[in-house]
Design a protein around this motif. Structure first.
Motif, short mmCIF file in Angstrom:
data_model
loop_
_atom_site.label_atom_id
_atom_site.label_comp_id
_atom_site.label_asym_id
_atom_site.label_seq_id
_atom_site.Cartn_x
_atom_site.Cartn_y
_atom_site.Cartn_z
N GLN A 2 0.84 -1.20 0.00
CA GLN A 2 0.00 0.00 0.00
C GLN A 2 0.87 1.24 0.00
O GLN A 2 1.95 1.25 0.59
CB GLN A 2 -0.91 0.02 1.23
CG GLN A 2 -1.99 -1.04 1.22
CD GLN A 2 -2.95 -0.89 2.39
OE1 GLN A 2 -2.57 -0.42 3.45
NE2 GLN A 2 -4.20 -1.25 2.18
N GLN A 4 0.51 5.20 1.04
CA GLN A 4 -0.32 6.16 1.76
C GLN A 4 0.27 7.55 1.63
O GLN A 4 1.34 7.82 2.17
CB GLN A 4 -0.42 5.77 3.24
CG GLN A 4 -1.32 6.68 4.06
CD GLN A 4 -2.77 6.59 3.63
OE1 GLN A 4 -3.33 5.51 3.50
NE2 GLN A 4 -3.38 7.75 3.41
N SER A 6 0.04 11.77 2.00
CA SER A 6 -0.51 12.79 2.88
C SER A 6 0.16 14.12 2.61
O SER A 6 1.19 14.18 1.93
CB SER A 6 -0.32 12.39 4.35
OG SER A 6 1.05 12.27 4.65
N CYS A 21 4.68 10.17 1.13
CA CYS A 21 4.06 8.93 0.69
C CYS A 21 4.87 7.77 1.25
O CYS A 21 6.05 7.63 0.93
CB CYS A 21 4.00 8.86 -0.83
SG CYS A 21 3.36 7.29 -1.44
N SER A 24 4.08 0.45 2.38
CA SER A 24 4.06 -0.57 3.42
C SER A 24 3.60 -1.88 2.83
O SER A 24 3.02 -1.94 1.76
CB SER A 24 3.12 -0.13 4.55
OG SER A 24 1.79 0.01 4.08
N THR A 76 9.74 5.84 2.24
CA THR A 76 8.92 7.03 2.09
C THR A 76 9.54 7.98 1.07
O THR A 76 10.76 8.15 1.04
CB THR A 76 8.76 7.75 3.43
OG1 THR A 76 8.09 6.87 4.34
CG2 THR A 76 7.93 9.02 3.29
N TYR A 93 -0.64 12.10 -7.01
CA TYR A 93 -0.61 10.66 -6.79
C TYR A 93 0.82 10.18 -6.58
O TYR A 93 1.73 10.54 -7.33
CB TYR A 93 -1.21 9.92 -7.98
CG TYR A 93 -2.67 10.19 -8.22
CD1 TYR A 93 -3.08 11.20 -9.07
CD2 TYR A 93 -3.65 9.42 -7.59
CE1 TYR A 93 -4.42 11.46 -9.29
CE2 TYR A 93 -4.99 9.66 -7.81
CZ TYR A 93 -5.36 10.69 -8.66
OH TYR A 93 -6.70 10.93 -8.88
N GLY A 111 -0.87 5.25 -4.99
CA GLY A 111 -1.61 5.72 -3.84
C GLY A 111 -2.92 6.33 -4.29
O GLY A 111 -3.18 6.49 -5.49
N LYS A 112 -3.77 6.67 -3.35
CA LYS A 112 -5.10 7.18 -3.66
C LYS A 112 -5.13 8.62 -4.08
O LYS A 112 -6.12 9.09 -4.63
CB LYS A 112 -6.03 6.98 -2.47
CG LYS A 112 -6.40 5.52 -2.22
CD LYS A 112 -7.44 5.39 -1.13
CE LYS A 112 -7.85 3.94 -0.96
NZ LYS A 112 -8.85 3.78 0.11
N THR A 114 -3.75 12.85 -3.19
CA THR A 114 -3.99 13.90 -2.21
C THR A 114 -4.16 15.22 -2.98
O THR A 114 -3.40 15.51 -3.89
CB THR A 114 -2.85 13.97 -1.18
OG1 THR A 114 -3.17 14.96 -0.19
CG2 THR A 114 -1.51 14.30 -1.80
#
Length: 120
Positions: A2, A4, A6, A21, A24, A76, A93, A111-112, A114
């Motif tokens: 995944q 993630q 932010s 980002c 994980s 990250t 993204y 990622g989804k 931001t």
């Protein structure tokens, strides 16, 4: 695996933001990490990427204003953005090419997204 992301938000023109980002999951190695963005009505475009070994590429539109970096220990990737302009408004993204075992070369993960809005 995944990703993630932010750090997005609303910022005034000329302002700064830092996106993060974190990857994980079952990670053997990360071959490359990148940031893309997609503005309303436009195609998704590469903003910056960093390849294992240290090669970094930037879109011409962000050179001198955005800096991509990576913390290998934390899996990250960061995108430091300064001197933001209204045309930087987009959903950002995170992308990574990750090998989950020693036997596979790598797969692409996203990622989804931001949202970054640059407006006064």
């Amino acid at each position: 695996v995944q990703l993630q992301a932010s750090g997005g938000g609303l910022v005034q023109p000329g302002g700064s933001l830092r996106l993060s980002c974190a990857a994980s999951g079952s990670i053997f190695s990360i071959n490359a990490m990148a940031w893309y963005r997609q503005a309303p009505g436009k195609r998704r475009e590469l903003v910056a990427n960093i390849i294992s070994g240290g090669t970094i590429n930037y879109a011409d539109s962000v050179k001198g204003r955005f800096t991509i970096s990576r913390d290998n220990a934390k899996n990250t990737v960061y995108l430091q953005m300064i001197s933001l302009k209204s045309e930087d408004t987009a959903v950002y993204y995170c992308h990574a090419n990750i090998a989950t075992t020693p036997l596979n070369y790598g797969m692409d993960y996203w990622g989804k997204g931001t949202l970054v809005t640059v407006s006064s």
